[in-house]
Design an enzyme around this catalytic site. Structure first.
Site, short mmCIF file in Angstrom:
data_model
loop_
_atom_site.label_atom_id
_atom_site.label_comp_id
_atom_site.label_asym_id
_atom_site.label_seq_id
_atom_site.Cartn_x
_atom_site.Cartn_y
_atom_site.Cartn_z
N SER A 87 0.86 -1.19 0.00
CA SER A 87 0.00 0.00 0.00
C SER A 87 0.89 1.23 0.00
CB SER A 87 -0.87 0.01 1.27
OG SER A 87 -1.46 1.27 1.45
N TYR A 139 -2.27 -0.76 10.11
CA TYR A 139 -2.28 -1.16 8.69
C TYR A 139 -0.99 -0.72 7.99
CZ TYR A 139 -3.92 -1.32 3.81
OH TYR A 139 -4.05 -1.57 2.46
N LYS A 184 2.03 -3.03 6.28
CA LYS A 184 2.40 -2.94 4.86
C LYS A 184 3.87 -2.55 4.69
CE LYS A 184 -1.59 -4.06 3.09
NZ LYS A 184 -1.77 -5.25 2.24
N1 NAP Z 1 -8.37 -0.81 -2.28
C1 NAP Z 1 -7.35 0.01 -2.02
O1 NAP Z 1 -7.45 1.24 -2.17
C2 NAP Z 1 -6.04 -0.54 -1.55
C3 NAP Z 1 -5.02 0.37 -1.37
C4 NAP Z 1 -3.78 -0.10 -0.93
C5 NAP Z 1 -3.59 -1.44 -0.68
N2 NAP Z 1 -4.62 -2.32 -0.86
C6 NAP Z 1 -4.34 -3.74 -0.57
O2 NAP Z 1 -4.72 -4.53 -1.66
C7 NAP Z 1 -5.11 -5.82 -1.19
C8 NAP Z 1 -6.47 -6.15 -1.76
O3 NAP Z 1 -7.39 -5.17 -1.31
P1 NAP Z 1 -8.80 -4.96 -1.99
O4 NAP Z 1 -9.03 -3.50 -2.03
O5 NAP Z 1 -8.88 -5.77 -3.22
O6 NAP Z 1 -9.72 -5.55 -0.82
P2 NAP Z 1 -11.07 -6.40 -0.82
O7 NAP Z 1 -11.83 -6.17 -2.08
O8 NAP Z 1 -11.69 -6.10 0.49
O9 NAP Z 1 -10.53 -7.90 -0.83
C9 NAP Z 1 -9.89 -8.44 0.29
C10 NAP Z 1 -9.76 -9.93 0.08
O10 NAP Z 1 -9.08 -10.50 1.22
C11 NAP Z 1 -9.83 -11.59 1.72
N3 NAP Z 1 -9.62 -11.71 3.17
C12 NAP Z 1 -9.76 -10.75 4.12
N4 NAP Z 1 -9.54 -11.25 5.33
C13 NAP Z 1 -9.23 -12.57 5.16
C14 NAP Z 1 -8.93 -13.64 6.04
N5 NAP Z 1 -8.90 -13.49 7.38
N6 NAP Z 1 -8.68 -14.86 5.51
C15 NAP Z 1 -8.72 -15.06 4.17
N7 NAP Z 1 -9.00 -14.08 3.30
C16 NAP Z 1 -9.27 -12.86 3.79
C17 NAP Z 1 -11.29 -11.23 1.37
O11 NAP Z 1 -12.16 -12.35 1.31
P3 NAP Z 1 -13.06 -12.84 2.57
O12 NAP Z 1 -13.62 -11.61 3.22
O13 NAP Z 1 -14.08 -13.72 1.96
O14 NAP Z 1 -12.13 -13.60 3.45
C18 NAP Z 1 -11.09 -10.65 -0.03
O15 NAP Z 1 -10.98 -11.68 -0.97
C19 NAP Z 1 -5.11 -5.75 0.34
O16 NAP Z 1 -3.93 -6.34 0.82
C20 NAP Z 1 -5.12 -4.27 0.62
O17 NAP Z 1 -4.52 -3.96 1.83
C21 NAP Z 1 -5.84 -1.90 -1.29
#
Ligand code: NAP
Length: 259
Positions: free
Chosen positions: A151, A164, A168
């Protein structure tokens, strides 16, 4: 035809197997789809079965090889069980993508030990344990690709970074440690660094049009990220073309970090 052969040599994932955590939603789902469409057999890992099944059904309908494993990556036993199940589907993975992540965002003064522990478990410990489970085998076989999704908060505080941002930042360090250990054996370890991406992780921020517009204005491209923006970078880092790229943090953020 020459260009197709050339592009295949650089980017094809034919014959490769991949495990994508968080592959049922947002960035992980887009990456799982990209790797599968580039030829890899992909196992997606997350908790909720309907989302997992929907992701895999879509890929299989497109002619891809894909499967899912439901597992909770917030406990060490959960990670170990999910890893064994995932490896049991198409065999030991050549590619590991750690995209599962949580962002609980309590104000710093209210950040309790439960939030700290859960954040570290899902965002940092699970990638470490999965790397430990799959990295040595990749090194032994002479090829591997480990990709962590970190991130911008590994680099700057942003909207209550709390635990968080710490998780990261450490994940980027983990990638460098893994790269140091396994790159001599054909295993590259890198991170993709998102800025602000419109996914379920950000429902609260994404539902505020003024904040969304203000964040888009902070990029150079002029819009916020979409999950699909990660497809090309992930295929590159997963395939033959990136063999000399390791220990790196590659920003996929529309210029957010340098504006
Ligand atoms: N969106 C942003 O702006 C952003 C920015 C910077 C970094 N990121 C990073 O990018 C990555 C993906 O984020 P996203 O935005 O795509 O999030 P998302 O749409 O909320 O997806 C998160 C995924 O992680 C899984 N997950 C969460 N907790 C879990 C657990 N305890 N065990 C197994 N699976 C788990 C969720 O599935 P279940 O809930 O079904 O378990 C889901 O598939 C993350 O690492 C996030 O920190 C995102």
């Amino acid at each position: 035809m020459i260009s197709q052969t050339y592009l295949s040599e650089l980017f094809s994932l034919d014959g490769r197997t991949a495990v994508v955590t968080g592959g049922s939603s947002g960035i992980g789902r887009a990456i799982a789809g990209a790797l599968a469409r580039a030829g890899a057999s992909v196992v997606v890992v997350a908790r909720k079965e309907p989302e997992l099944a929907a992701t895999v059904d879509e890929l299989v309908a497109d002619g891809c090889r894909a499967a899912w494993v439901s597992g909770d990556l917030s406990t060490r036993d959960g990670v170990r069980a999910a890893a064994e199940q995932a490896a049991g589907v198409f065999g030991e993975p050549d590619i590991l993508v750690n995209s599962a992540g949580i962002n609980l965002r309590p104000p710093m003064s209210e950040l309790d030990e439960d939030v700290w522990d859960t954040t570290m478990a899902v965002n940092l410990e699970a990638p470490y344990l999965l790397g430990r489970r799959f990295g040595p085998g990749m090194a032994e076989r002479g090829f591997g690709r480990i990709i962590h999704i970190t991130s911008q908060q590994a680099h700057r505080a942003f909207v209550q970074s709390g635990a968080y941002g710490v998780s990261k930042g450490a994940l980027e360090s983990l990638a460098r440690s893994q790269a140091e250990a396994w790159s001599p054996h054909g295993v590259t370890c890198n991170t993709l660094v998102p800025g602000f991406v419109m996914t379920p992780l950000n429902t609260r921020l994404s539902s505020d049009p003024e904040k969304v517009a203000a964040l888009a204005a902070r990029t150079m491209v002029g819009r916020n990220g979409l999950a699909e923006d990660f497809a090309g970078a992930a295929v590159f880092l997963a395939g033959p073309a990136s063999g000399y790229v390791t220990g790196q943090a590659i920003f996929v953020d529309g210029g957010f970090s340098v504006h």
